[in-house]
Design an enzyme around this catalytic site. Structure first.
Site, PDB file in Angstrom:
ATOM      1  N   SER A  47      -2.931 -12.499   3.930  1.00 41.55           N
ATOM      2  CA  SER A  47      -3.360 -12.461   2.520  1.00 41.55           C
ATOM      3  C   SER A  47      -2.241 -12.968   1.615  1.00 41.55           C
ATOM      4  CB  SER A  47      -3.775 -11.048   2.111  1.00 41.55           C
ATOM      5  OG  SER A  47      -2.656 -10.216   1.969  1.00 41.55           O
ATOM      6  N   LYS A  84       0.802  -1.216   0.000  1.00 41.92           N
ATOM      7  CA  LYS A  84       0.000   0.000   0.000  1.00 41.92           C
ATOM      8  C   LYS A  84       0.838   1.270   0.000  1.00 41.92           C
ATOM      9  CE  LYS A  84      -4.100  -1.606  -0.285  1.00 41.92           C
ATOM     10  NZ  LYS A  84      -4.896  -1.313  -1.480  1.00 41.92           N
TER      11      LYS A  84
HETATM   12  N1  PMP Z   1      -3.167  -7.892   1.193  1.00 34.14           N
HETATM   13  C1  PMP Z   1      -3.038  -6.896   2.077  1.00 34.14           C
HETATM   14  C2  PMP Z   1      -2.444  -7.190   3.416  1.00 34.14           C
HETATM   15  C3  PMP Z   1      -3.459  -5.618   1.739  1.00 34.14           C
HETATM   16  O1  PMP Z   1      -3.340  -4.598   2.622  1.00 34.14           O
HETATM   17  C4  PMP Z   1      -4.016  -5.401   0.464  1.00 34.14           C
HETATM   18  C5  PMP Z   1      -4.509  -4.057   0.101  1.00 34.14           C
HETATM   19  N2  PMP Z   1      -5.840  -3.858   0.578  1.00 34.14           N
HETATM   20  C6  PMP Z   1      -4.138  -6.476  -0.426  1.00 34.14           C
HETATM   21  C7  PMP Z   1      -3.688  -7.703  -0.013  1.00 34.14           C
HETATM   22  C8  PMP Z   1      -4.804  -6.371  -1.778  1.00 34.14           C
HETATM   23  O2  PMP Z   1      -4.252  -5.410  -2.632  1.00 34.14           O
HETATM   24  P1  PMP Z   1      -5.198  -4.625  -3.605  1.00 34.14           P
HETATM   25  O3  PMP Z   1      -5.996  -3.652  -2.777  1.00 34.14           O
HETATM   26  O4  PMP Z   1      -4.265  -3.906  -4.545  1.00 34.14           O
HETATM   27  O5  PMP Z   1      -6.095  -5.585  -4.311  1.00 34.14           O
END
Ligand code: PMP
Length: 333
Positions: A290, A67
Site C-alpha cells: 500500500s 496501526k
Molecule cells: N496500508 C496498510 C498496510 C495498512 O495496514 C493500513 C491500515 N488499514 C492502511 C494502509 C490505511 O490506513 P487507514 O486505515 O488509516 O486508512
C-alpha cells in the site's frame, strides 16, 4: 524549513546518525509515533521530480506499522472513559492485517486479553506474530472473507460477559489520533512547508485525521487518497478482489470523511508493487504494497511541472517484510 540538511548541528555524529532521544521510555507504548519524514534524493534525480517528495516512514513505529497509533489509542481512550478494565474486559476485533498486531502489543502491555477473528487465509507470519503476543485467534472460513470474521467477532462480543470491540472502521478515535499526532508531526517536521499529503485509504483514518488538522491550519493544502484500481469504489467502480493489503476495503467506512479529500487516485496492484520494489532498490527503503500505491500516486504528482517547488508528503504505512509471503517478493530468488 525542516529539511534534511538541518540534521547537522543537532548533536549529530560524523556518520549522520539521528540525535539521541534524550530520555528513557517508561514502556514500549511511549515509543509510538514520532516517525521520521525522509527525502528520496535518488528517486528525485532519477525521475527529475519537480516537487519535493518526502516519505513519512510509519514502519518506525514499534510493531512496524501506522496501526500502532490506533492500536494504542483506541484501547487507552476506552480505558480512560472507564469502558474497559485490564484483567477483566476481553478485547475482540476482526482484522487480518496490521491492526491485529498493533492491538496485540498494546493489549499485552496494558494487561488485556485479545481475541482476533480473521479469515483462515490470513498469512502465517501474521498469525504467528499474534500468537507470540498471546492474542487468541478465531479463524473463519476463507470463502466468507472479512464479512465472516466480522460476524464471528460480533457473536463473541454478544456471548462473552465483558467484551469490547475497538471497531477501527467506526471508532472516531481512529481519525482523531491522526489529527492529534500524525498531522502535528508532519507540520512540525516541515515547519508548515507542506502542500500535499498522499495516503492509501483503508479505514481512511490516517488521511481524514491529517486533513482535519492541516486543512484547518493551511486551507490551500491538498489531501489525495489512494485506492486500488481493481476495487475503485470511491472513483465510482465496483468493489473487487485486489492484492493491496490494508487499503480498499470495498465499502466507504464511517472513519473516512470524503469531504476533506481533494480527490482519490486509483492505482493498480501492478503499479503499487513496481513502486514499492523501486523504492527498495533505488532508495534502500523496503516499503509495503500500500506504501507503493501511495508512492506511485505521489510520484505522478511530483513530476508535474506546475507543482515545482511544492512539498508532497507520502504516507508509508508499513515495511516490506510484513509481505514476505505475497507476490511483492515474486521472482526475486
Ligand atoms: N496500508 C496498510 C498496510 C495498512 O495496514 C493500513 C491500515 N488499514 C492502511 C494502509 C490505511 O490506513 P487507514 O486505515 O488509516 O486508512
Amino acid at each position: 524549513m525542516g529539511t534534511e540538511a538541518e540534521t547537522d548541528g543537532r548533536g549529530v555524529d560524523p556518520l549522520r546518525c539521528a540525535a539521541p532521544r534524550g530520555r528513557v521510555f517508561g514502556s514500549i507504548l511511549e515509543t509510538v509515533g514520532g516517525t521520521p519524514l525522509v527525502a528520496v534524493p535518488r528517486l528525485t534525480a532519477a525521475d527529475d521530480l519537480r516537487a519535493r517528495l518526502l516519505l513519512k516512514l510509519e514502519f518506525f513505529n514499534p510493531l512496524g506499522s501506522v496501526k500502532d497509533r490506533i492500536g494504542l489509542a483506541l484501547i487507552q481512550e476506552a480505558q480512560a472513559r472507564g469502558e474497559i478494565v485490564p484483567g477483566k474486559t476481553i478485547l475482540v476485533e476482526p482484522t487480518s492485517g496490521n491492526t491485529g498486531i498493533s492491538l496485540a502489543f498494546a493489549a499485552a502491555a496494558l494487561g488485556y486479553r485479545l481475541i482476533v477473528t480473521m479469515p483462515e487465509s490470513a498469512s502465517i507470519e501474521r498469525r504467528k506474530m499474534l500468537r507470540l503476543m498471546d492474542a487468541q485467534l478465531e479463524l473463519t472460513p476463507a470463502a466468507r472473507g472479512m464479512a465472516g470474521a466480522i460476524l464471528r467477532a460480533e457473536e463473541l462480543v454478544a456471548s462473552l460477559p465483558d467484551a469490547w470491540m475497538p471497531s477501527q472502521f467506526d471508532n472516531p478515535g481512529n481519525p482523531d489520533i491522526h489529527a492529534r499526532t500524525t498531522a502535528e508531526e508532519i507540520w512540525t517536521d516541515t515547519g508548515g512547508e507542506v502542500d500535499f499529503v498522499v495516503a492509501g485509504l483503508g479505514t481512511g483514518g490516517t488521511l481524514t485525521g491529517v486533513a482535519r488538522t492541516l486543512g484547518a491550519r493551511k486551507p490551500s493544502m491538498q489531501f489525495w487518497g489512494v485506492e486500488p484500481a481493481e476495487s475503485a469504489i470511491l472513483t465510482g467502480d465496483d468493489p473487487g478482489p485486489h492484492g493491496i493489503q490494508g487499503i480498499g476495503p470495498g465499502f466507504c467506512p464511517n472513519t473516512l470523511d470524503t469531504s476533506v479529500l481533494t480527490g482519490v487516485i486509483p492505482v493498480s496492484e501492478r503499479d503499487a508493487m513496481a513502486a514499492a520494489r523501486r523504492c527498495a532498490r533505488i532508495e534502500g527503503i523496503p516499503i509495503g504494497i500500500s506504501s507503493g500505491a501511495a508512492l506511485h500516486a505521489a510520484l505522478t504528482l511530483a513530476r508535474r511541472e506546475d507543482l515545482a517547488g511544492r512539498t508532497i508528503v507520502s504516507i508509508v504505512p508499513s515495511f516490506a517484510e510484513r509481505y514476505l509471503s505475497t507476490s511483492l517478493f515474486n521472482g526475486l530468488i
